[in-house]
Design an enzyme around this catalytic site. Sequence first.
Site, PDB file in Angstrom:
ATOM      1  N   THR A 128     -63.793  42.071 -84.649  1.00  0.00           N
ATOM      2  CA  THR A 128     -62.740  42.225 -85.589  1.00  0.00           C
ATOM      3  C   THR A 128     -63.053  41.565 -86.912  1.00  0.00           C
ATOM      4  O   THR A 128     -62.825  42.092 -87.975  1.00  0.00           O
ATOM      5  CB  THR A 128     -61.644  41.448 -84.857  1.00  0.00           C
ATOM      6  OG1 THR A 128     -61.079  42.401 -83.704  1.00  0.00           O
ATOM      7  CG2 THR A 128     -60.182  41.805 -85.736  1.00  0.00           C
TER       8      THR A 128
ATOM      9  N   GLY B 273     -69.592  45.556 -79.090  1.00  0.00           N
ATOM     10  CA  GLY B 273     -70.141  44.599 -78.348  1.00  0.00           C
ATOM     11  C   GLY B 273     -69.086  44.075 -77.577  1.00  0.00           C
ATOM     12  O   GLY B 273     -68.026  44.639 -77.367  1.00  0.00           O
ATOM     13  N   SER B 274     -69.422  42.887 -76.979  1.00  0.00           N
ATOM     14  CA  SER B 274     -68.574  42.187 -76.041  1.00  0.00           C
ATOM     15  C   SER B 274     -67.375  41.593 -76.563  1.00  0.00           C
ATOM     16  O   SER B 274     -67.290  41.313 -77.804  1.00  0.00           O
ATOM     17  CB  SER B 274     -69.466  41.427 -75.160  1.00  0.00           C
ATOM     18  OG  SER B 274     -69.926  40.213 -75.896  1.00  0.00           O
TER      19      SER B 274
ATOM     20  N   CYS C 175     -73.907  33.742 -74.412  1.00  0.00           N
ATOM     21  CA  CYS C 175     -73.659  33.207 -72.975  1.00  0.00           C
ATOM     22  C   CYS C 175     -73.406  31.981 -72.984  1.00  0.00           C
ATOM     23  O   CYS C 175     -73.926  31.139 -73.208  1.00  0.00           O
ATOM     24  CB  CYS C 175     -74.918  33.677 -71.881  1.00  0.00           C
ATOM     25  SG  CYS C 175     -74.768  33.482 -70.481  1.00  0.00           S
TER      26      CYS C 175
ATOM     27  N   CYS D 161     -75.992  30.094 -70.445  1.00  0.00           N
ATOM     28  CA  CYS D 161     -77.216  29.618 -70.447  1.00  0.00           C
ATOM     29  C   CYS D 161     -77.577  29.858 -72.150  1.00  0.00           C
ATOM     30  O   CYS D 161     -78.671  29.335 -72.348  1.00  0.00           O
ATOM     31  CB  CYS D 161     -77.948  30.755 -69.756  1.00  0.00           C
ATOM     32  SG  CYS D 161     -78.152  32.547 -70.378  1.00  0.00           S
TER      33      CYS D 161
ATOM     34  N   GLU E 163     -59.523  47.636 -81.367  1.00  0.00           N
ATOM     35  CA  GLU E 163     -59.447  47.806 -80.051  1.00  0.00           C
ATOM     36  C   GLU E 163     -59.444  49.292 -79.646  1.00  0.00           C
ATOM     37  O   GLU E 163     -58.800  49.699 -78.703  1.00  0.00           O
ATOM     38  CB  GLU E 163     -58.013  46.941 -79.707  1.00  0.00           C
ATOM     39  CG  GLU E 163     -57.829  45.780 -80.053  1.00  0.00           C
ATOM     40  CD  GLU E 163     -58.898  44.738 -78.992  1.00  0.00           C
ATOM     41  OE1 GLU E 163     -59.463  45.300 -78.304  1.00  0.00           O
ATOM     42  OE2 GLU E 163     -58.852  43.419 -79.415  1.00  0.00           O
TER      43      GLU E 163
ATOM     44  N   GLY F  48     -67.388  39.130 -82.231  1.00  0.00           N
ATOM     45  CA  GLY F  48     -66.892  38.844 -83.792  1.00  0.00           C
ATOM     46  C   GLY F  48     -66.782  40.484 -84.277  1.00  0.00           C
ATOM     47  O   GLY F  48     -67.168  40.600 -85.593  1.00  0.00           O
TER      48      GLY F  48
ATOM     49  N   CYS G  85     -76.550  36.156 -66.243  1.00  0.00           N
ATOM     50  CA  CYS G  85     -75.525  35.559 -65.537  1.00  0.00           C
ATOM     51  C   CYS G  85     -74.157  36.172 -65.140  1.00  0.00           C
ATOM     52  O   CYS G  85     -73.400  35.843 -64.554  1.00  0.00           O
ATOM     53  CB  CYS G  85     -75.068  34.480 -66.920  1.00  0.00           C
ATOM     54  SG  CYS G  85     -76.399  33.249 -66.904  1.00  0.00           S
TER      55      CYS G  85
HETATM   56 ZN    ZN Z   1     -76.555  33.743 -69.489  1.00  0.00          ZN
END
Ligand code: ZN
Length: 194
Positions: free
Chosen positions: A30, A23-24, A152, A155, A96, A28, A187
């Site tokens: 870790t 995920g980004s 995000c 938004c 990581e 969450g 975004c």
């Molecule tokens: Zn957004």
Amino acid sequence: MFIEPHIQNEQDEKRGWIEVICGSMFSGKTEELIRRLKRGAIAHLETSTFKPVMDTRYHHSDIVSHDENSLSSIPVDHSGKIIPLSSGAKIVAIDEAQFFDMELPETCEKLAIQGKRVIVAGLDMDYTGNPFGPIPAMLARADYITKLHAICVKCGHIANYSYRKNSSRQKLLLGEKELYEPRCRVCFYKGDEV
Ligand code: ZN
């Protein structure tokens, strides 16, 4: 919520598998890794935890997530070193993982063949929105994949991208919280306009 497919026991020693948590930033990953390792500890399963030696954001040898929940880990400079360092472990955790070399998937495969449960957590995309390091190949080899999502900050929709607010283009710039923010696809591509 991920539930372990089964708990290894002495009769089932050679049946390993690979889990990937991706995920980004701020999704969450870790925290989810730590949650699974705490459950492993309750089941009395010995764990070896690793991270790339370059991840020195907060503490040299602890995995530290953004909410400061932490576990001890061993910094290694090459994925191949994980195998001899985890010989006694039932669970091998790698955080990581995007910063590891491209031999990481093969290393994880070998660990699973040895009967170990391998849990890999890492960013699936870099700040440019491209697949990150060995993570795509890890996803292909994984038995179980959990893709987590942030929110995000622009938004409020689901966010899969790590947007770099800093203008620096150094890819390996470590993930300091203030340099990045989670963004949705719309975004993310609007960039500084939003
Ligand atoms: Zn957004």
